[in-house]
Write a protein that holds these residues in place. Structure first.
Motif: not given
Length: 315
Positions: A20-29
């Motif tokens: 969401y934008g620059d933030r990875a809420v889920v990151d390689g799950l």
């Protein structure tokens, strides 16, 4: 041949990324769910679990990685999956202006071989509010209706988000019985919950998510039996000196016990709890004129493991 017989995993998530934008809420799950099993996805608020499930449901499109449900892409193959997947959203996602019974009848007509509405109505106690519009239902009543809508089509995969939130004990146990029945019928049940006793009671496989990644997974037994630690639970006057208790229970050559006041007047002591630990603790309390009104010692619970993994800081 049913799709659940054609794929090893009913749900398979590999390297999922959602930003969401620059933030990875889920990151390689990574996550898998088997047919005929309940997979519980746990995590603190903001951990990424709901976003992960929404990607599996086709409600959000991943920014990276792969998601397969019954061997299909839930976003690209949504029309093919819709009759085979049941979804219970966290907020219900129900139309609010029609009576509950009418809403369920409408959903049932969308499927070729729906469950008996009479059976679902009786199992989940829907008759008492069938004529009430959805907007006027209590939170627990909405949850029961949403669950009925999610399973009425006999899904092969059921995504249940907080299925018993806001329910009284009778309703909660009725929901748990239905979830077990779905599992026994071969359905892959994926549930998210903040209720550790719900996950401990129902789950065949537990996945703990934090920071957009899986930080632990396994059966409940595997997770709670990873060490010989025990948990001592104690009710005593609020505001006791936790650091002083820790020092009083210290033993040479043995790792310090983890002492915490988890809520006012409720304490836990986690670690290598032995009979001498209980004796030292009660002696420490007696010296200060403090009385323990409840003291129990038991194995570590899933909640203990969850707090160890994710911490006690509010999110």
């Amino acid at each position: 041949m049913p799709a659940t017989e054609l794929v090893e995993h009913a749900v398979e998530v590999t390297g999922l990324v959602k930003r969401y934008g620059d933030r990875a809420v889920v990151d390689g799950l990574d996550l898998v769910a088997r047919p005929g099993a309940v997979t519980a996805v746990l995590g603190p608020n903001g951990a990424g679990k709901t976003t992960t499930i929404e990607c599996c449901e086709g409600l959000r499109k991943p920014d990276g990685g792969a998601v397969r449900v019954l061997g299909l892409d839930p976003h690209e193959d949504a029309a093919a999956l819709r009759p085979r997947v049941g979804v219970m959203l966290q907020d219900g996602g129900l139309p609010t202006g029609i009576p509950a019974a009418q809403m369920l009848e409408h959903v049932a007509r969308m499927y070729a071989d729906p469950r008996s509405l009479d059976e679902l109505t009786e199992r989940l106690g829907l008759a008492s509010f069938g004529r009430t519009t959805v907007r006027r239902l209590s939170g627990g009543q909405r949850q029961r209706l949403a669950l009925a809508a999610a399973v009425v089509g006999r899904p092969q995969v059921a995504f249940l988000d907080e299925p018993s939130a806001g329910m009284d004990p009778q309703s909660r146990h009725a929901v748990w019985d239905l979830v077990r029945e779905l599992r026994d019928e071969g359905v892959a049940v994926v549930l998210t919950t903040h209720l550790m006793d719900e996950a401990e009671d129902l789950a065949d496989h537990v996945v703990v998510v934090d920071g957009g990644r899986v930080i632990a997974q396994g059966s409940v037994r595997d997770l709670v039996s990873s060490s010989d630690d025990r948990t001592l639970r104690l009710d005593a006057p609020a505001g006791l000196d936790v650091a002083a208790i820790t020092a009083a229970l210290a033993r040479p050559g043995i790792a310090p016990l983890d002492v915490a006041e988890v809520s006012p007047g409720a304490y836990t002591v986690v670690g290598a709890v032995e009979p001498s630990t209980v004796a030292s603790l009660t002696a420490w309390l007696a010296e200060r004129g403090a009385l323990a009104t409840r003291l129990t010692v038991g194995r570590r619970t899933l909640e203990d493991v969850f707090l160890d993994l994710t911490g006690r800081t509010l999110r």
